[in-house]
Design a protein around this motif. Sequence first.
Motif, PDB file in Angstrom:
ATOM      1  N   VAL A  98       6.460  12.391 -13.861  1.00 51.15           N
ATOM      2  CA  VAL A  98       6.584  13.101 -12.556  1.00 51.15           C
ATOM      3  C   VAL A  98       7.708  13.625 -11.648  1.00 51.15           C
ATOM      4  N   TYR A  99       8.206  14.640 -11.146  1.00 48.74           N
ATOM      5  CA  TYR A  99       9.349  14.881 -10.217  1.00 48.74           C
ATOM      6  C   TYR A  99       8.779  15.518  -9.707  1.00 48.74           C
ATOM      7  N   SER A 100       8.105  15.638  -8.864  1.00 53.77           N
ATOM      8  CA  SER A 100       7.602  16.784  -7.417  1.00 53.77           C
ATOM      9  C   SER A 100       6.159  15.063  -7.208  1.00 53.77           C
ATOM     10  N   LYS A 101       6.418  16.058  -5.673  1.00 54.43           N
ATOM     11  CA  LYS A 101       5.392  14.942  -5.197  1.00 54.43           C
ATOM     12  C   LYS A 101       3.395  15.642  -5.591  1.00 54.43           C
ATOM     13  N   GLU A 102       3.640  17.315  -5.563  1.00 57.31           N
ATOM     14  CA  GLU A 102       2.527  17.816  -6.395  1.00 57.31           C
ATOM     15  C   GLU A 102       2.047  16.793  -7.713  1.00 57.31           C
ATOM     16  N   ASP A 103       3.405  16.997  -8.501  1.00 56.63           N
ATOM     17  CA  ASP A 103       3.114  16.426  -9.752  1.00 56.63           C
ATOM     18  C   ASP A 103       2.114  14.296  -9.717  1.00 56.63           C
ATOM     19  N   THR A 104       2.782  13.888  -8.438  1.00 57.41           N
ATOM     20  CA  THR A 104       2.376  12.535  -8.784  1.00 57.41           C
ATOM     21  C   THR A 104       0.831  12.756  -7.762  1.00 57.41           C
ATOM     22  N   GLU A 105       0.241  13.956  -7.222  1.00 54.15           N
ATOM     23  CA  GLU A 105      -0.863  14.014  -6.138  1.00 54.15           C
ATOM     24  C   GLU A 105      -2.114  14.279  -7.446  1.00 54.15           C
ATOM     25  N   ASN A 106      -1.288  15.691  -8.017  1.00 57.92           N
ATOM     26  CA  ASN A 106      -2.236  15.847  -9.336  1.00 57.92           C
ATOM     27  C   ASN A 106      -2.952  14.231 -10.269  1.00 57.92           C
ATOM     28  N   LEU A 107      -2.131  13.306 -10.163  1.00 61.26           N
ATOM     29  CA  LEU A 107      -2.611  12.449 -10.995  1.00 61.26           C
ATOM     30  C   LEU A 107      -3.826  11.293 -10.218  1.00 61.26           C
ATOM     31  N   GLY A 108      -3.504  11.645  -9.334  1.00 67.86           N
ATOM     32  CA  GLY A 108      -4.627  10.883  -7.854  1.00 67.86           C
ATOM     33  C   GLY A 108      -4.996  10.149  -7.211  1.00 67.86           C
ATOM     34  N   ILE A 109      -3.358   9.967  -7.296  1.00 66.87           N
ATOM     35  CA  ILE A 109      -2.808   8.707  -6.842  1.00 66.87           C
ATOM     36  C   ILE A 109      -2.389   9.548  -5.002  1.00 66.87           C
ATOM     37  N   SER A 110      -2.773   8.714  -3.715  1.00 62.04           N
ATOM     38  CA  SER A 110      -3.023   9.506  -2.900  1.00 62.04           C
ATOM     39  C   SER A 110      -2.635   7.419  -1.396  1.00 62.04           C
ATOM     40  N   ILE A 111      -1.430   8.076  -0.170  1.00 58.88           N
ATOM     41  CA  ILE A 111      -1.411   7.345   0.213  1.00 58.88           C
ATOM     42  C   ILE A 111      -2.727   6.658   0.994  1.00 58.88           C
ATOM     43  N   MET A 157       0.861  -0.919  -0.028  1.00 55.84           N
ATOM     44  CA  MET A 157      -0.211  -0.056  -0.083  1.00 55.84           C
ATOM     45  C   MET A 157       1.048   1.376  -0.096  1.00 55.84           C
ATOM     46  N   VAL A 158       0.444   1.987  -0.186  1.00 60.34           N
ATOM     47  CA  VAL A 158       1.386   3.685  -0.628  1.00 60.34           C
ATOM     48  C   VAL A 158       1.111   4.450   0.144  1.00 60.34           C
ATOM     49  N   LYS A 159       2.723   4.298   1.410  1.00 58.16           N
ATOM     50  CA  LYS A 159       2.488   4.798   2.821  1.00 58.16           C
ATOM     51  C   LYS A 159       2.663   6.428   2.445  1.00 58.16           C
ATOM     52  N   LYS A 160       3.663   6.642   1.377  1.00 56.39           N
ATOM     53  CA  LYS A 160       4.064   8.191   1.371  1.00 56.39           C
ATOM     54  C   LYS A 160       4.916   8.489   0.328  1.00 56.39           C
ATOM     55  N   ILE A 161       3.882   9.733  -0.700  1.00 53.17           N
ATOM     56  CA  ILE A 161       4.430   9.984  -1.899  1.00 53.17           C
ATOM     57  C   ILE A 161       5.799  10.932  -1.108  1.00 53.17           C
ATOM     58  N   LYS A 162       6.786  10.812  -2.275  1.00 46.62           N
ATOM     59  CA  LYS A 162       8.051  11.099  -1.837  1.00 46.62           C
ATOM     60  C   LYS A 162       8.272  12.837  -1.912  1.00 46.62           C
ATOM     61  N   SER A 163       9.590  13.019  -1.936  1.00 46.26           N
ATOM     62  CA  SER A 163       9.487  14.605  -2.793  1.00 46.26           C
ATOM     63  C   SER A 163       9.793  14.864  -4.291  1.00 46.26           C
ATOM     64  N   ASN A 164      10.220  13.606  -4.815  1.00 47.14           N
ATOM     65  CA  ASN A 164      10.801  13.037  -6.307  1.00 47.14           C
ATOM     66  C   ASN A 164       9.507  12.402  -6.622  1.00 47.14           C
ATOM     67  N   GLY A 165       8.364  12.212  -6.348  1.00 50.88           N
ATOM     68  CA  GLY A 165       7.395  12.028  -6.734  1.00 50.88           C
ATOM     69  C   GLY A 165       7.344  10.612  -7.106  1.00 50.88           C
ATOM     70  N   ARG A 166       7.985   9.948  -6.517  1.00 47.54           N
ATOM     71  CA  ARG A 166       8.238   8.069  -6.341  1.00 47.54           C
ATOM     72  C   ARG A 166       7.802   8.165  -4.975  1.00 47.54           C
ATOM     73  N   LEU A 167       7.057   6.611  -4.766  1.00 46.36           N
ATOM     74  CA  LEU A 167       6.337   6.526  -3.983  1.00 46.36           C
ATOM     75  C   LEU A 167       6.977   5.698  -2.523  1.00 46.36           C
ATOM     76  N   GLU A 168       6.665   6.013  -1.804  1.00 46.83           N
ATOM     77  CA  GLU A 168       7.261   4.315  -0.566  1.00 46.83           C
ATOM     78  C   GLU A 168       6.049   3.611   0.392  1.00 46.83           C
ATOM     79  N   LEU A 169       6.348   2.689   0.480  1.00 45.81           N
ATOM     80  CA  LEU A 169       5.494   1.525   0.192  1.00 45.81           C
ATOM     81  C   LEU A 169       5.456   0.952   1.798  1.00 45.81           C
ATOM     82  N   ILE A 170       4.157   0.519   2.446  1.00 49.38           N
ATOM     83  CA  ILE A 170       4.338  -1.010   3.452  1.00 49.38           C
ATOM     84  C   ILE A 170       3.591  -1.454   2.856  1.00 49.38           C
TER      85      ILE A 170
END
Length: 344
Positions: A152-165, A78-91
């Motif tokens: 995606v290159y930032s947290k905002e880029d990824t969030e704008n796609l609709g991806i969330s924790i 599951m997505v735990k964190k959206i990182k500053s580079n737009g990539r995802l940390e998982l749990i």
Amino acid sequence: MTTNIDLNYVLNFTKELLEIPSPVGYTEKAKYRVIEELKKYNIPYFFNKKGTLIATIEGENNLEGKMISAHIDTIGAMVKKIKSNGRLELIQLGGIIWSGVEAENLKILTIDGKIFEGTLLPNKASAHVYGDDARTITREASTMEVRLDEEVYSKEDTENLGISIGDFIAFDPRTVITKNGFIKSRFLDDKLCIGQIFGYIKFLKESKLKPKNKLYICFSDYEEIGYGVSYIPEDAKEFIALDIGLVSPDSQGDEKKVAITIKDNRAVYDLDIRKKMMEICKNNNIKYTTDIYNRYSSDASVVVQRGADIKIACIGPSVDASHHYERTHISGVLEVIKLLINYL
């Protein structure tokens, strides 16, 4: 009696289920595919309060029942964190092994139904960039990340796609059936056992047979995190979990045999049922092993640990590299179904 088992049907249905993502907590699509198959055989079903799917088959004797289960949920993340580079940390969800899914393609399943693709990599993946660190970095949640196949290159880029924790991650199962009968895939635990149950159902219907007792079939959906089965019918006297056996240097596990579990880290399985199953195997030329597993539990052992008044057993195909890239053999698949037929 068991010559009418349709192995191709079992394998094809299993492969179809394996392609439907069902990490713990995200099982609805796979559940409704199982319902479609139940309808094909006119088998009634219901949901308990938790939403677990339970089917029923009338037996020759309906005064006493038996229950079997196989779990539809798989390990995942599951997505735990959206990182500053737009990539995802998982749990992790369940007992996933991070090195076992390194460099694997995956899907991000968002809460509003969107699907994005990506790959799980170490934070330091390139040997050209990071040298020996790329080889020696410990593989754990904090050192791995999802590289999205999006710009995606930032947290905002990824969030704008609709991806969330909280969005679910489903890894590619990579299912392969070899010419000499090996079945390789992630998540054979436990979708192969669902396929075997339907092989048993198809055998019953085509042979115009009934089980000896009323049969309840539970397709549990939180087994990988320890609370798969919560409903036991009052008339059920035995509960048999269908789950994988283990192949290891410390076990008798054999991919071409049915595994009968003696004990796991939560429970000792019922001696009378084990004796009956072993006798059936001997009398019907069913190849089997018996084993004790130290880092293992099933729906059945969890049920009695929580106080259920029922006898339990656990059988299944022996699987190599459980919770990694798993493997078993079609011969073992058949042996499990043969034992189901002769015991039930």
